[in-house]
Design a protein around this motif. Structure first.
Motif, PDB file in Angstrom:
ATOM      1  N   ASN A  37     -50.791  51.372  -9.389  1.00 52.58           N
ATOM      2  CA  ASN A  37     -50.208  52.712  -9.226  1.00 52.58           C
ATOM      3  C   ASN A  37     -50.325  53.211  -7.795  1.00 52.58           C
ATOM      4  N   ARG A  38     -50.373  52.286  -6.822  1.00 53.20           N
ATOM      5  CA  ARG A  38     -50.625  52.699  -5.450  1.00 53.20           C
ATOM      6  C   ARG A  38     -49.603  53.711  -4.946  1.00 53.20           C
ATOM      7  N   SER A  39     -48.326  53.431  -5.098  1.00 54.39           N
ATOM      8  CA  SER A  39     -47.312  54.347  -4.560  1.00 54.39           C
ATOM      9  C   SER A  39     -47.320  55.684  -5.300  1.00 54.39           C
ATOM     10  N   TRP A  40     -47.686  55.661  -6.558  1.00 51.96           N
ATOM     11  CA  TRP A  40     -47.725  56.863  -7.394  1.00 51.96           C
ATOM     12  C   TRP A  40     -48.899  57.770  -7.012  1.00 51.96           C
ATOM     13  N   LEU A  41     -50.045  57.160  -6.690  1.00 53.65           N
ATOM     14  CA  LEU A  41     -51.267  57.924  -6.482  1.00 53.65           C
ATOM     15  C   LEU A  41     -51.598  58.199  -5.018  1.00 53.65           C
ATOM     16  N   ARG A  42     -51.134  57.349  -4.097  1.00 57.02           N
ATOM     17  CA  ARG A  42     -51.563  57.450  -2.703  1.00 57.02           C
ATOM     18  C   ARG A  42     -51.370  58.842  -2.093  1.00 57.02           C
ATOM     19  N   PRO A  43     -50.250  59.540  -2.341  1.00 54.57           N
ATOM     20  CA  PRO A  43     -50.080  60.855  -1.706  1.00 54.57           C
ATOM     21  C   PRO A  43     -51.139  61.885  -2.098  1.00 54.57           C
ATOM     22  N   TRP A  44     -51.883  61.621  -3.191  1.00 57.96           N
ATOM     23  CA  TRP A  44     -52.820  62.621  -3.698  1.00 57.96           C
ATOM     24  C   TRP A  44     -54.274  62.148  -3.635  1.00 57.96           C
ATOM     25  N   GLU A  45     -54.526  60.982  -3.082  1.00 59.06           N
ATOM     26  CA  GLU A  45     -55.869  60.417  -3.067  1.00 59.06           C
ATOM     27  C   GLU A  45     -56.682  60.897  -1.864  1.00 59.06           C
ATOM     28  N   ALA A  46     -57.937  61.209  -2.140  1.00 62.81           N
ATOM     29  CA  ALA A  46     -58.849  61.565  -1.046  1.00 62.81           C
ATOM     30  C   ALA A  46     -59.091  60.344  -0.157  1.00 62.81           C
ATOM     31  N   THR A  47     -59.139  60.579   1.149  1.00 66.56           N
ATOM     32  CA  THR A  47     -59.401  59.520   2.125  1.00 66.56           C
ATOM     33  C   THR A  47     -60.530  59.966   3.046  1.00 66.56           C
ATOM     34  N   SER A  48     -60.989  59.043   3.878  1.00 62.88           N
ATOM     35  CA  SER A  48     -62.080  59.367   4.801  1.00 62.88           C
ATOM     36  C   SER A  48     -61.532  59.590   6.204  1.00 62.88           C
ATOM     37  N   PRO A  49     -61.916  60.694   6.859  1.00 64.65           N
ATOM     38  CA  PRO A  49     -61.469  60.902   8.243  1.00 64.65           C
ATOM     39  C   PRO A  49     -62.068  59.883   9.206  1.00 64.65           C
ATOM     40  N   ASP A  50     -63.074  59.137   8.758  1.00 64.78           N
ATOM     41  CA  ASP A  50     -63.706  58.125   9.605  1.00 64.78           C
ATOM     42  C   ASP A  50     -63.022  56.769   9.523  1.00 64.78           C
ATOM     43  N   GLY A  51     -61.955  56.670   8.711  1.00 66.24           N
ATOM     44  CA  GLY A  51     -61.231  55.412   8.604  1.00 66.24           C
ATOM     45  C   GLY A  51     -61.309  54.826   7.208  1.00 66.24           C
ATOM     46  N   PRO A  52     -60.603  53.703   6.980  1.00 69.09           N
ATOM     47  CA  PRO A  52     -60.548  53.093   5.653  1.00 69.09           C
ATOM     48  C   PRO A  52     -61.935  52.714   5.138  1.00 69.09           C
ATOM     49  N   VAL A  53     -62.091  52.849   3.828  1.00 72.38           N
ATOM     50  CA  VAL A  53     -63.323  52.413   3.177  1.00 72.38           C
ATOM     51  C   VAL A  53     -62.970  51.314   2.178  1.00 72.38           C
ATOM     52  N   SER A  54     -63.946  50.486   1.845  1.00 76.21           N
ATOM     53  CA  SER A  54     -63.688  49.372   0.931  1.00 76.21           C
ATOM     54  C   SER A  54     -63.376  49.896  -0.470  1.00 76.21           C
ATOM     55  N   PHE A  55     -62.491  49.168  -1.161  1.00 77.71           N
ATOM     56  CA  PHE A  55     -62.072  49.549  -2.503  1.00 77.71           C
ATOM     57  C   PHE A  55     -62.818  48.663  -3.493  1.00 77.71           C
ATOM     58  N   ASP A  56     -63.875  49.188  -4.055  1.00 83.88           N
ATOM     59  CA  ASP A  56     -64.713  48.453  -4.996  1.00 83.88           C
ATOM     60  C   ASP A  56     -65.016  49.376  -6.162  1.00 83.88           C
ATOM     61  N   MET A  57     -64.241  49.213  -7.247  1.00 85.02           N
ATOM     62  CA  MET A  57     -64.371  50.138  -8.368  1.00 85.02           C
ATOM     63  C   MET A  57     -65.707  49.999  -9.061  1.00 85.02           C
ATOM     64  N   ARG A  58     -66.273  48.813  -9.083  1.00 87.87           N
ATOM     65  CA  ARG A  58     -67.584  48.645  -9.712  1.00 87.87           C
ATOM     66  C   ARG A  58     -68.637  49.482  -8.990  1.00 87.87           C
ATOM     67  N   ALA A  59     -68.602  49.440  -7.656  1.00 83.67           N
ATOM     68  CA  ALA A  59     -69.529  50.265  -6.883  1.00 83.67           C
ATOM     69  C   ALA A  59     -69.214  51.748  -7.082  1.00 83.67           C
ATOM     70  N   GLY A  60     -67.926  52.065  -7.177  1.00 81.30           N
ATOM     71  CA  GLY A  60     -67.540  53.457  -7.390  1.00 81.30           C
ATOM     72  C   GLY A  60     -68.045  54.001  -8.712  1.00 81.30           C
ATOM     73  N   VAL A  61     -67.937  53.213  -9.764  1.00 83.21           N
ATOM     74  CA  VAL A  61     -68.439  53.651 -11.067  1.00 83.21           C
ATOM     75  C   VAL A  61     -69.953  53.807 -11.027  1.00 83.21           C
ATOM     76  N   ARG A  62     -70.636  52.886 -10.351  1.00 82.54           N
ATOM     77  CA  ARG A  62     -72.095  53.020 -10.223  1.00 82.54           C
ATOM     78  C   ARG A  62     -72.466  54.329  -9.538  1.00 82.54           C
ATOM     79  N   ARG A  63     -71.725  54.679  -8.471  1.00 84.36           N
ATOM     80  CA  ARG A  63     -72.014  55.935  -7.766  1.00 84.36           C
ATOM     81  C   ARG A  63     -71.781  57.144  -8.675  1.00 84.36           C
ATOM     82  N   LEU A  64     -70.684  57.096  -9.429  1.00 85.24           N
ATOM     83  CA  LEU A  64     -70.377  58.212 -10.326  1.00 85.24           C
ATOM     84  C   LEU A  64     -71.444  58.371 -11.394  1.00 85.24           C
TER      85      LEU A  64
END
Length: 214
Positions: A37-64
């Motif tokens: 769903n990249r094209s669908w979601l990208r306009p509304w996704e939070a990003t980092s002003p410091d540059g791209p961050v790695s996309f690791d959903m397993r780590a993301g779920v652990r953080r949540l």
């Protein structure tokens, strides 16, 4: 609430829509949905002003889930007929004199238009008011995100103002409209008020002075 942890872990449902606490094993499904769903979601996704961050959903779920254990948030998945359709996060939980939190969400394009998001937001808000005993819930939305604006319009969230360059989204600092509800406004619950047709139709109206150019 147990220690620092908020207790809102049981599934909650209305019709075919349900929300439940995210599980570590959901990471692969969520990552596949996000990638498809990249094209669908990208306009509304939070990003980092410091540059791209790695996309690791397993780590993301652990953080949540760690934020949930710490009492700072409640990360849900939204399901439609038992299939994961997106995510809804209650984040920034503040206790004490503020007693508030913010809701953010995304839904896969293939599930759009089925009432999943407003139903899930209503369920989550009711949980926050009744189970977590919060007083105020906020949703901030980009002016260009018409689909998301319809969610707060349907549920009768009240417009509170324009926040200039508020969140870094899709590579830049973006303006957001802020909407909120406090517990006293919905004694019968957000979901019940909406499905019974009693949600105010104009609460989320943005005044002309705050509207973004078309």
């Amino acid at each position: 609430m147990r220690g620092g942890r908020v207790e809102a872990t049981s599934p909650h449902a209305y019709g075919p829509v349900s929300i439940r606490l995210v599980r570590q094993r959901d990471a692969r499904t969520l990552q596949n949905e996000l990638l498809s769903n990249r094209s669908w979601l990208r306009p509304w996704e939070a990003t980092s002003p410091d540059g791209p961050v790695s996309f690791d959903m397993r780590a993301g779920v652990r953080r949540l889930l760690q934020q949930h254990r710490d009492g700072n948030g409640v990360p849900y998945v939204m399901e439609y007929e038992g299939e994961i359709a997106g995510q809804l996060n209650v984040w920034g939980i503040a206790r004490g004199s503020l007693s508030s939190a913010t809701i953010g969400y995304w839904v896969s394009e293939r599930f759009a238009g089925r009432g999943i998001t407003p139903t899930s937001v209503a369920l989550a808000t009711d949980i926050c008011f009744t189970d977590l005993h919060l007083h105020r819930m906020e949703i901030c939305i980009r002016p260009e995100n018409r689909a998301s604006l319809r969610v707060v319009e349907k549920l009768g969230f009240r417009y509170e103002g324009l926040r200039r360059r508020y969140i870094h989204i899709d590579g830049g600092w973006r303006d957001h409209y802020a909407f909120a509800l406090v517990r006293e406004e919905v004694p019968e619950g957000v979901l019940r008020r909406w499905v019974s047709g009693r949600a105010p139709q104009d609460a989320a109206t943005v005044p002309p002075s705050d509207r973004m150019p078309a």
